[in-house]
Write a protein that holds these residues in place. Structure first.
Motif, PDB file in Angstrom:
ATOM      1  N   PRO A  24      -0.889  -2.685  -3.376  1.00  0.00           N
ATOM      2  CA  PRO A  24      -1.598  -2.750  -2.129  1.00  0.00           C
ATOM      3  C   PRO A  24      -2.982  -3.464  -2.273  1.00  0.00           C
ATOM      4  CG  PRO A  24      -1.710  -0.408  -2.824  1.00  0.00           C
ATOM      5  CD  PRO A  24      -0.754  -1.281  -3.940  1.00  0.00           C
TER       6      PRO A  24
ATOM      7  N   ASN B  96       3.288  -5.904   1.821  1.00  0.00           N
ATOM      8  CA  ASN B  96       3.655  -5.597   3.057  1.00  0.00           C
ATOM      9  C   ASN B  96       5.084  -6.094   3.260  1.00  0.00           C
ATOM     10  OD1 ASN B  96       3.663  -4.328   5.580  1.00  0.00           O
ATOM     11  ND2 ASN B  96       2.325  -5.887   6.397  1.00  0.00           N
TER      12      ASN B  96
ATOM     13  N   LEU C  70       0.711  -1.681   7.168  1.00  0.00           N
ATOM     14  CA  LEU C  70       1.461  -1.213   5.290  1.00  0.00           C
ATOM     15  C   LEU C  70       2.037   0.223   5.709  1.00  0.00           C
ATOM     16  CD1 LEU C  70       2.252  -2.087   2.628  1.00  0.00           C
ATOM     17  CD2 LEU C  70       0.069  -1.591   1.888  1.00  0.00           C
TER      18      LEU C  70
END
Length: 471
Positions: free
Chosen positions: A300, A307, A348
């Protein structure tokens, strides 16, 4: 004038707009170029209000005058009008459909008139038009107007010319909007994108081996080419299969997915997802090589890369079915970690939840034992998204997993109830799955305990569950 001030004052301005907008539209014809250009900009700030009124009142006159200004003799006015028109397109969306012929005539005429800098803004206006009206653009008369000048520019530009970037972006929107209407143009466009990717990768390799002898490539060529390939895959669907079959795109994609530049990986995973949907038979033989790379990119720190990798894994799961089993261990721990992280961006979270649901749908035995570790954030991140295919497959996954491991949801059952109530129109068989789980839980705990439990529900939730599922 600063934007923040503008949006802040908007409400205060509303009572004056019925008089002000016609006055500003008149200013578009002022003899001073500066007044014409600033009027374009000012009107664009009120596009949202203009579109909210009956079209004949303001939208039609504004559009008519703005289109004239796009063909203004003054370059600054052309630029301001083109930008303002792009803003209007974003707000108006399909409201523009009745005027498409008129709009395209103007934009195409501007092609012959515009100099270099303004051409770039014109590409943006055309791309935005395609995004705004979507498949309504897929009419023979519109395609006849729009495509010849775009393809002429496309043939004019060399592979090394940076002006290809905005043109590629524009064509990507056009290809997605035209769908099958783009078929006659797809082959040369597809081939050139593949060539751009190949050239950039080769140049990068030479540079890495001999940095003293070669220049570093501009990877933007590769990024926009990958994005246009995504647009083609999305627009053409199954028709892209023959193009993929006759090219080495899967080999190139394998290299792009491992590029050091995050933006290249981001576009690669988007293309992988689109190809998975369009022609999985060409993706499937590469899955064993691709999955470990996807797993490594569930990081992330690079939001957009993460994503797109997450989304691609979800699409691959739906195509692989039970054959996804060997790969669950590579990706599930990362996905569970991401969904539990504080401050993870909304998109996300939603994509992660959908992919966990899809993995659980095809491999419930492997994913269900972890249910308790993600069910709460899973429910809260999907309660706010609209009904759609992705949400549908994710919720089917959760229902199947609850069937395998009902104990995993007990502590957080109120969150599941809330997520179920967020559906407006679930398909009949999905509604049945919800019904069985809700009634199964109610029967399990007994009437009295259920009454106590449902006392905690907010009134609206209680009402919806009672009306839709009789609990």
């Amino acid at each position: 004038m600063c934007n923040c001030l503008f949006t802040g004052c908007m409400q205060g301005m509303v009572p004056y707009l019925p008089e002000l907008i016609p006055h500003l539209i008149q200013c578009l014809c002022d003899k001073k170029a500066l007044v014409r250009s600033i009027a374009c900009w000012t009107l664009s700030r009120y596009a949202h209000w203009v579109v909210s009124q009956p079209p004949d009142s303001y939208l039609k006159p504004l559009m008519t005058e703005l289109l004239k200004r796009i063909l203004d003799g003054n370059k600054r006015v052309q630029e301001a009008a083109c930008s303002a028109f792009a803003t209007l397109e974003e707000e108006a969306c399909t409201e523009l459909v009745p005027y498409l012929s008129f709009i395209l005539d103007t934009l195409v005429f501007a092609f012959g008139k515009y100099q270099h800098k303004n051409l770039l803004i014109l590409y943006d206006a055309i791309g935005t038009l395609a995004d705004s009206v979507g498949h309504h653009l897929n009419q023979p008369e519109y395609i006849q107007k729009l495509m010849p000048p775009l393809i002429a520019k496309w043939n004019e530009l060399k592979d090394e010319d940076k002006d290809l970037f905005p043109l590629l972006e524009c064509l990507s929107s056009v290809a997605t909007a035209l769908q099958s209407g783009f078929l006659p143009y797809c082959e040369p466009v597809y081939q050139r994108c593949v060539t751009l990717v190949q050239k950039t990768l080769a140049q990068a390799m030479m540079y890495n081996q001999h940095p003293d002898q070669y220049e570093a490539p501009d990877k933007d060529f590769m990024i926009v080419a990958l994005d246009l390939l995504s647009g083609l895959a999305e627009g053409l669907g199954g028709h892209v299969e023959q193009l993929v079959a006759r090219s080495n795109i899967m080999t190139l994609l394998f290299q792009c997915m491992q590029d050091t530049m995050p933006e290249v990986r981001q576009s690669s995973f988007a293309l992988l997802g689109d190809l998975t949907k369009a022609c999985f038979l060409h993706v499937k033989p590469c899955i064993a090589e691709f999955m470990p790379i996807l797993g490594l990119n569930l990081n992330p720190e690079f939001i957009s890369v993460c994503n797109n990798a997450t989304w691609a894994i979800g699409e691959i799961s739906m195509q692989m079915g039970a054959e996804m089993q060997p790969y669950v261990g590579m990706v599930l721990p990362h996905l569970v970690e991401i969904i539990n992280r504080p401050n993870t961006p909304k998109t996300l979270l939603e994509n992660t939840a959908i992919t966990i649901g899809r993995l659980g749908y095809v491999c419930p035995q492997e994913v269900a034992p972890q249910l308790q570790q993600f069910i709460r954030p899973w429910c809260t991140s999907l309660r706010n998204i609209r009904d759609n295919e992705e949400k549908d497959s994710a919720f089917r996954g959760i229902c199947v997993m609850i069937g395998v491991n009902p104990a995993g949801v007990v502590q957080d059952f109120i969150f599941f109830c809330d997520a179920v109530a967020s559906w407006v129109n679930p398909k009949d068989d999905l509604r049945d799955m919800f019904y069985k789980i809700l009634h199964g839980f109610k029967d399990q705990v007994g009437e009295e305990n259920w009454q106590q439990f449902s006392e905690q529900f907010p009134p609206l939730l209680k009402e919806r569950l009672s009306a839709c599922y009789g609990v």
